[in-house]
Scaffold this motif. Structure first.
Motif, PDB file in Angstrom:
ATOM      1  N   ASN A  12       0.828  -1.209   0.000  1.00 47.93           N
ATOM      2  CA  ASN A  12       0.000   0.000   0.000  1.00 47.93           C
ATOM      3  C   ASN A  12       0.862   1.258   0.000  1.00 47.93           C
ATOM      4  OD1 ASN A  12      -1.983   1.914   0.784  1.00 47.93           O
ATOM      5  ND2 ASN A  12      -1.470   1.507   2.913  1.00 47.93           N
ATOM      6  N   ALA A  13       1.872   1.288   0.889  1.00 47.27           N
ATOM      7  CA  ALA A  13       2.738   2.472   0.981  1.00 47.27           C
ATOM      8  C   ALA A  13       3.503   2.680  -0.317  1.00 47.27           C
ATOM      9  CB  ALA A  13       3.707   2.311   2.153  1.00 47.27           C
ATOM     10  N   ALA A  14       3.995   1.575  -0.911  1.00 49.08           N
ATOM     11  CA  ALA A  14       4.757   1.693  -2.159  1.00 49.08           C
ATOM     12  C   ALA A  14       3.856   2.204  -3.278  1.00 49.08           C
ATOM     13  CB  ALA A  14       5.346   0.339  -2.528  1.00 49.08           C
ATOM     14  N   LEU A  15       2.619   1.685  -3.356  1.00 53.42           N
ATOM     15  CA  LEU A  15       1.720   2.096  -4.445  1.00 53.42           C
ATOM     16  C   LEU A  15       1.352   3.559  -4.331  1.00 53.42           C
ATOM     17  CD1 LEU A  15      -0.686  -0.917  -4.886  1.00 53.42           C
ATOM     18  CD2 LEU A  15       0.868   0.019  -6.555  1.00 53.42           C
ATOM     19  N   ILE A  16       1.061   4.000  -3.105  1.00 56.40           N
ATOM     20  CA  ILE A  16       0.633   5.408  -2.994  1.00 56.40           C
ATOM     21  C   ILE A  16       1.820   6.342  -3.230  1.00 56.40           C
ATOM     22  CG2 ILE A  16       0.831   5.749  -0.489  1.00 56.40           C
ATOM     23  CD1 ILE A  16      -1.963   7.133  -0.751  1.00 56.40           C
ATOM     24  N   SER A  27       6.557   6.867  14.465  1.00 58.69           N
ATOM     25  CA  SER A  27       5.485   5.869  14.342  1.00 58.69           C
ATOM     26  C   SER A  27       4.222   6.541  13.812  1.00 58.69           C
ATOM     27  CB  SER A  27       5.206   5.229  15.709  1.00 58.69           C
ATOM     28  OG  SER A  27       4.685   6.206  16.591  1.00 58.69           O
ATOM     29  N   ASN A  28       4.085   7.816  14.188  1.00 63.48           N
ATOM     30  CA  ASN A  28       2.940   8.580  13.707  1.00 63.48           C
ATOM     31  C   ASN A  28       2.981   8.716  12.194  1.00 63.48           C
ATOM     32  OD1 ASN A  28       0.639   9.990  13.980  1.00 63.48           O
ATOM     33  ND2 ASN A  28       1.610  11.927  14.472  1.00 63.48           N
ATOM     34  N   LEU A  29       4.204   8.945  11.684  1.00 57.16           N
ATOM     35  CA  LEU A  29       4.367   9.119  10.243  1.00 57.16           C
ATOM     36  C   LEU A  29       3.973   7.837   9.497  1.00 57.16           C
ATOM     37  CD1 LEU A  29       5.452  11.141   8.138  1.00 57.16           C
ATOM     38  CD2 LEU A  29       7.606   9.932   8.262  1.00 57.16           C
ATOM     39  N   ILE A  30       4.381   6.682  10.057  1.00 59.87           N
ATOM     40  CA  ILE A  30       4.049   5.421   9.396  1.00 59.87           C
ATOM     41  C   ILE A  30       2.552   5.135   9.523  1.00 59.87           C
ATOM     42  CG2 ILE A  30       4.373   2.913   9.519  1.00 59.87           C
ATOM     43  CD1 ILE A  30       7.276   3.473  10.225  1.00 59.87           C
ATOM     44  N   ALA A  31       1.993   5.424  10.701  1.00 60.76           N
ATOM     45  CA  ALA A  31       0.577   5.137  10.912  1.00 60.76           C
ATOM     46  C   ALA A  31      -0.317   5.994  10.026  1.00 60.76           C
ATOM     47  CB  ALA A  31       0.223   5.354  12.380  1.00 60.76           C
ATOM     48  N   HIS A  32       0.179   7.174   9.668  1.00 58.69           N
ATOM     49  CA  HIS A  32      -0.640   8.071   8.846  1.00 58.69           C
ATOM     50  C   HIS A  32      -0.069   8.257   7.448  1.00 58.69           C
ATOM     51  CE1 HIS A  32      -2.095   9.610  12.871  1.00 58.69           C
ATOM     52  NE2 HIS A  32      -3.170   9.188  12.265  1.00 58.69           N
ATOM     53  N   TRP A  33       0.806   7.318   7.020  1.00 60.29           N
ATOM     54  CA  TRP A  33       1.493   7.446   5.730  1.00 60.29           C
ATOM     55  C   TRP A  33       0.519   7.743   4.596  1.00 60.29           C
ATOM     56  CZ3 TRP A  33       5.972   8.686   4.172  1.00 60.29           C
ATOM     57  CH2 TRP A  33       6.421   8.358   2.899  1.00 60.29           C
ATOM     58  N   ASN A  34      -0.573   6.975   4.522  1.00 61.85           N
ATOM     59  CA  ASN A  34      -1.554   7.174   3.455  1.00 61.85           C
ATOM     60  C   ASN A  34      -2.111   8.588   3.478  1.00 61.85           C
ATOM     61  OD1 ASN A  34      -1.415   4.486   2.708  1.00 61.85           O
ATOM     62  ND2 ASN A  34      -3.601   4.434   2.263  1.00 61.85           N
ATOM     63  N   TYR A  35      -2.447   9.050   4.676  1.00 59.72           N
ATOM     64  CA  TYR A  35      -3.071  10.368   4.775  1.00 59.72           C
ATOM     65  C   TYR A  35      -2.105  11.466   4.345  1.00 59.72           C
ATOM     66  CZ  TYR A  35      -6.467   7.800   7.521  1.00 59.72           C
ATOM     67  OH  TYR A  35      -7.400   6.899   7.934  1.00 59.72           O
TER      68      TYR A  35
END
Lengths: 170, 176, 127
Positions: free
Chosen positions: B7-11, C2-10
């Protein structure tokens, strides 16, 4: 692209498969991923492919503009009328419970009808969009040609007017 | 965990494509990149468990949308006039990004089961779809039955958009 | 961290949104603006779908097993319809671009403004 044998043969094989897949997506939407929106777009893709390979005129021949407009309206109407039907049977607008023998079967019928309406509208809208955009070039050429003809006509009438004037003077 | 990395790689790839798309000046390349963008977005939707959305994005975003953009480019010039870097809009975008980033810190953790969004109406839909409607695909039952009015409105919007395009480009003129 | 990874998508959704936003407000070319608008739109879709994701969950298609976790179906429904409506409205935008080009011969914002101002001045001096 009409001259390329490979593309033509592959398209002829693909188009029915694409349409069949669209119908599967449409009517299997209750059980798997799918539904009216997706099916409509896939169904339209078959017509778009047809028009791209065999030319816009043949595409329009397969799916005439008048029929297309009718289908756009019919889809929305089918959706709305399903709601009216449930109202006539004594429930709220778009409450499908009363459409069948049991609430569950009523819901099935309602969802099937509504999804079909959505699919019909989306498919014909997408076909209409493609045909309109692709047809614009031909339309521009046509208008240019008409202008040339009009100018020629005007010149002709002017010449006639002149010659009649000359004759009158004589 | 591996799902998270995919997911992280795709986004991240998606962000890269978007960045390239707005930097290029040849509009054909821009349009093709936006098609690729839609396709990657569809893949990402599958990873995020939204199969119906992925289906639609792949068919609409990568298919019809790209074709319409290409049809437009066949009628208008396909090269963008080169521009200088615009400082004020860039500053505005950065400022908005900073504000949004501060706000995002307060959101529930990604994938949290106890997030408020999962405890409002979603459990009712999941249960109701099995009992009241008896169809397995919850997205279809919410779309067509629970939120039927919403979908009716959307269908009318699609209808209206088609009428608008036909009026603007249809070439129907009154006969003289 | 950890916050950065937890909210990576956002965070990347914000980056995407701002790339689209920049393209819409900074670029003079109308086709480019439409592409920016599409990117902006997709970033919003991504935000909604990211929120609907449940860790270790599956797609919201009922399996009959009571222990299965499902993703939230509501954002999926909203975005599903939004995508189709999005392409329909984008088509209206492209149609208007074509008409603007046919009338004025350009799709660059600044050139268009110059032409319109020149026309207005000509009209004013005529009257």
């Amino acid at each position: 692209m009409q001259d390329d044998v490979v593309i033509r043969v592959i398209a002829k094989v693909m188009i029915p498969a694409v349409m069949l897949f669209a119908l599967y997506v449409q009517f299997h939407g209750d059980y798997g991923p799918g539904g009216g929106f997706q099916a409509g777009v896939i169904f339209a893709a078959a017509f778009v492919l047809n028009a791209m390979i065999f030319g816009l005129n043949r595409g329009r021949h397969v799916w005439p503009t008048g029929l297309n407009l009718l289908a756009i309206c019919a889809g929305v109407l089918l959706y709305g009328l399903t709601g009216i039907a449930s109202m006539l049977l004594g429930a709220n607008y778009l409450d499908y419970d009363v459409l069948g023998a049991t609430p569950q079967s009523g819901q099935h019928i309602g969802i099937l009808l509504v999804e079909f309406g959505v699919g019909l509208t989306v498919a014909s809208v997408m076909v209409a969009l493609f045909f309109t955009f692709a047809g614009r070039l031909t339309h521009i050429r046509l208008m240019a040609k008409m202008q040339v003809h009009e100018e020629a006509d005007q010149r002709k009438t002017k010449r006639k007017a002149k010659s009649t004037k000359k004759r009158a003077r004589k | 965990m591996s799902g998270f990395f995919v997911n992280a790689a795709l986004i991240s790839l998606l962000t890269l494509i978007a960045f390239l798309a707005i930097r290029l000046h040849r509009l054909f390349a821009v349009v093709m990149l936006s098609g690729a963008f839609s396709l990657v977005a569809a893949t990402l939707f599958v990873v995020l468990d939204a199969v119906d959305v992925a289906f639609t994005e792949a068919a609409v975003g990568a298919g019809i949308s790209t074709i319409l953009a290409l049809a437009t480019l066949s009628l208008v010039p396909a090269n963008e006039k080169p521009h200088d870097f615009a400082f004020v809009p860039a500053f505005l975008a950065f400022a908005t990004a900073a504000m949004l980033a501060v706000a995002v810190a307060d959101l529930p953790v990604f994938g949290d089961v106890n997030a408020p969004i999962h405890n409002h109406v979603a459990p009712d839909y999941l249960q109701g779809s099995a009992e009241d409607i008896a169809i397995p695909n919850v997205v279809t039952s919410v779309l067509a039955s629970y939120r039927g009015f919403d979908t009716l409105g959307e269908t009318v919007v699609v209808f209206t958009a088609a009428i608008a395009v036909l009026l603007v480009l249809g070439g129907w003129t009154r006969r003289k | 961290m950890s916050n950065l990874i937890a909210h990576w998508n956002y965070f990347l959704v914000i980056a995407l949104m701002m790339i689209g936003f920049y393209a819409v407000i900074a670029r003079g070319n109308m086709v480019k603006k439409m592409v920016g608008l599409t990117i902006f739109q997709t970033s919003v879709f991504m935000l909604y779908i990211s929120m609907g994701k449940v860790a270790n969950g599956t797609a919201p298609i009922l399996t009959g097993d009571a222990t299965t976790l499902y993703a939230n179906p509501l954002p999926h429904v909203l975005i599903l319809t939004a995508i189709v409506v999005g392409v329909a409205t984008t088509a209206v935008g492209y149609a208007l671009i074509i008409r603007v080009y046919e009338s004025y011969g350009t799709i660059e914002d600044d050139e268009l403004i110059k032409i319109i101002e020149a026309e207005e001045n000509a009209e004013a001096s005529n009257a």
